[in-house]
Write a protein that holds these residues in place. Structure first.
Motif, PDB file in Angstrom:
ATOM      1  N   GLY A   3       9.651  -3.886 -12.896  1.00 10.64           N
ATOM      2  CA  GLY A   3      11.030  -3.800 -13.332  1.00 10.64           C
ATOM      3  C   GLY A   3      11.827  -2.744 -12.591  1.00 10.64           C
ATOM      4  O   GLY A   3      12.926  -2.426 -12.983  1.00 10.64           O
ATOM      5  N   ALA A   4      11.256  -2.158 -11.552  1.00  8.64           N
ATOM      6  CA  ALA A   4      12.005  -1.208 -10.745  1.00  8.64           C
ATOM      7  C   ALA A   4      13.167  -1.960 -10.113  1.00  8.64           C
ATOM      8  O   ALA A   4      13.114  -3.171  -9.941  1.00  8.64           O
ATOM      9  N   SER A   5      14.219  -1.227  -9.806  1.00 12.57           N
ATOM     10  CA  SER A   5      15.334  -1.905  -9.161  1.00 12.57           C
ATOM     11  C   SER A   5      15.956  -0.983  -8.135  1.00 12.57           C
ATOM     12  O   SER A   5      15.748   0.213  -8.145  1.00 12.57           O
ATOM     13  N   VAL A  16       4.834  -7.394  10.922  1.00 12.12           N
ATOM     14  CA  VAL A  16       3.784  -7.418   9.898  1.00 12.12           C
ATOM     15  C   VAL A  16       3.972  -6.283   8.897  1.00 12.12           C
ATOM     16  O   VAL A  16       3.896  -6.498   7.685  1.00 12.12           O
ATOM     17  N   ILE A  17       4.248  -5.083   9.384  1.00  4.49           N
ATOM     18  CA  ILE A  17       4.457  -3.934   8.488  1.00  4.49           C
ATOM     19  C   ILE A  17       5.725  -4.124   7.661  1.00  4.49           C
ATOM     20  O   ILE A  17       5.740  -3.862   6.458  1.00  4.49           O
ATOM     21  N   ARG A  18       6.793  -4.589   8.294  1.00  2.33           N
ATOM     22  CA  ARG A  18       8.032  -4.846   7.540  1.00  2.33           C
ATOM     23  C   ARG A  18       7.763  -5.811   6.396  1.00  2.33           C
ATOM     24  O   ARG A  18       8.210  -5.594   5.267  1.00  2.33           O
ATOM     25  N   GLN A  19       7.024  -6.883   6.668  1.00  2.00           N
ATOM     26  CA  GLN A  19       6.752  -7.885   5.629  1.00  2.00           C
ATOM     27  C   GLN A  19       5.828  -7.330   4.550  1.00  2.00           C
ATOM     28  O   GLN A  19       5.999  -7.629   3.371  1.00  2.00           O
ATOM     29  N   LEU A  20       4.848  -6.524   4.943  1.00  5.54           N
ATOM     30  CA  LEU A  20       3.942  -5.913   3.978  1.00  5.54           C
ATOM     31  C   LEU A  20       4.717  -5.017   3.007  1.00  5.54           C
ATOM     32  O   LEU A  20       4.547  -5.106   1.792  1.00  5.54           O
ATOM     33  N   ASN A  24       5.492  -5.853  -1.099  1.00  7.22           N
ATOM     34  CA  ASN A  24       5.100  -4.898  -2.125  1.00  7.22           C
ATOM     35  C   ASN A  24       6.282  -4.420  -2.954  1.00  7.22           C
ATOM     36  O   ASN A  24       6.183  -4.281  -4.171  1.00  7.22           O
ATOM     37  N   LEU A  25       7.409  -4.179  -2.312  1.00  7.25           N
ATOM     38  CA  LEU A  25       8.584  -3.717  -3.044  1.00  7.25           C
ATOM     39  C   LEU A  25       9.253  -4.837  -3.838  1.00  7.25           C
ATOM     40  O   LEU A  25       9.699  -4.627  -4.970  1.00  7.25           O
ATOM     41  N   GLU A  26       9.325  -6.024  -3.254  1.00  3.12           N
ATOM     42  CA  GLU A  26       9.938  -7.145  -3.976  1.00  3.12           C
ATOM     43  C   GLU A  26       9.143  -7.511  -5.223  1.00  3.12           C
ATOM     44  O   GLU A  26       9.724  -7.886  -6.241  1.00  3.12           O
ATOM     45  N   LEU A  27       7.817  -7.398  -5.157  1.00  2.00           N
ATOM     46  CA  LEU A  27       6.988  -7.669  -6.337  1.00  2.00           C
ATOM     47  C   LEU A  27       7.323  -6.726  -7.493  1.00  2.00           C
ATOM     48  O   LEU A  27       7.086  -7.054  -8.655  1.00  2.00           O
ATOM     49  N   ALA A 112       0.384   1.431  -4.035  1.00  2.71           N
ATOM     50  CA  ALA A 112       0.817   2.232  -5.187  1.00  2.71           C
ATOM     51  C   ALA A 112       1.551   3.490  -4.715  1.00  2.71           C
ATOM     52  O   ALA A 112       2.537   3.911  -5.332  1.00  2.71           O
ATOM     53  N   ASP A 113       1.091   4.100  -3.612  1.00  2.00           N
ATOM     54  CA  ASP A 113       1.773   5.273  -3.066  1.00  2.00           C
ATOM     55  C   ASP A 113       3.138   4.896  -2.492  1.00  2.00           C
ATOM     56  O   ASP A 113       4.103   5.649  -2.624  1.00  2.00           O
ATOM     57  N   LEU A 114       3.222   3.729  -1.871  1.00  2.00           N
ATOM     58  CA  LEU A 114       4.502   3.236  -1.361  1.00  2.00           C
ATOM     59  C   LEU A 114       5.500   3.100  -2.506  1.00  2.00           C
ATOM     60  O   LEU A 114       6.624   3.588  -2.426  1.00  2.00           O
ATOM     61  N   LEU A 115       5.083   2.452  -3.558  1.00  2.00           N
ATOM     62  CA  LEU A 115       5.962   2.250  -4.707  1.00  2.00           C
ATOM     63  C   LEU A 115       6.366   3.583  -5.329  1.00  2.00           C
ATOM     64  O   LEU A 115       7.532   3.797  -5.655  1.00  2.00           O
TER      65      LEU A 115
END
Length: 163
Positions: A3-5, A16-20, A24-27, A112-115
């Motif tokens: 539910g982050a926005s 590949v990194i951009r999509q990764l 992760n962020l879109e999820l 998880a660290d990215l998020l």
């Protein structure tokens, strides 16, 4: 943190990194725009008005640290939270800190660290505190290293806030 926005601009020369990062962020509910280098970032940032920008360091045309410096030099983006997501040298980290980068995450990274990084920087931007100098805002891992401990910590991040 479901539910982050917010809107994140992901800048990396590797598709590949951009999509990764995007997936992760879109999820987690973020809207994500991408750019392949610093020059494209400077064009896209005006169009999409992101809440956070993530930058790779080594990119063609305009690298991530020069891009961060240009974002900090422009009144409209001066306080925009910026994170470096890259495999950096200690010298790159010092340069990033000097130009006002707010956070760092080493590649390869844990999603998880990215998020956590993006959520913290989003909150930092909402509070109007981004773009300040004096050390990276966030480290990662069980015990974030201090400035004396590290050029790089457990996950490659400099430690918590420094005076």
């Amino acid at each position: 943190m479901p539910g982050a926005s917010g809107r994140v601009l992901v800048v990396d020369d590797s598709e590949v990194i951009r999509q990764l990062i995007r997936v992760n962020l879109e999820l987690e509910g973020f809207e994500v725009a991408t750019a392949a280098d610093g020059e494209e970032c400077l064009e896209v940032v005006r169009r999409v008005a992101p809440d956070v920008v993530t930058l790779d360091v080594m990119m063609p045309r305009l690298d991530g640290l020069r891009t961060a410096a240009r974002l900090r030099a422009t009144p409209e983006t001066r306080r925009l939270p910026i994170a470096i997501i890259s495999a950096c040298t200690p010298a790159d980290l010092r340069r990033g800190e000097a130009v006002g980068v707010d956070g760092y995450l080493a590649k390869p990274f844990d999603p998880a660290d990215l998020l956590a990084l993006v959520c913290r920087l989003r909150a930092l931007g909402a509070a109007g505190e981004a773009g300040r100098s004096g050390g990276f805002a966030y480290g990662f891992g069980a015990a974030a290293p201090t400035r004396e401990d590290s050029a790089l910590g457990e996950h490659g991040a400099l430690g918590e806030s420094y005076p």
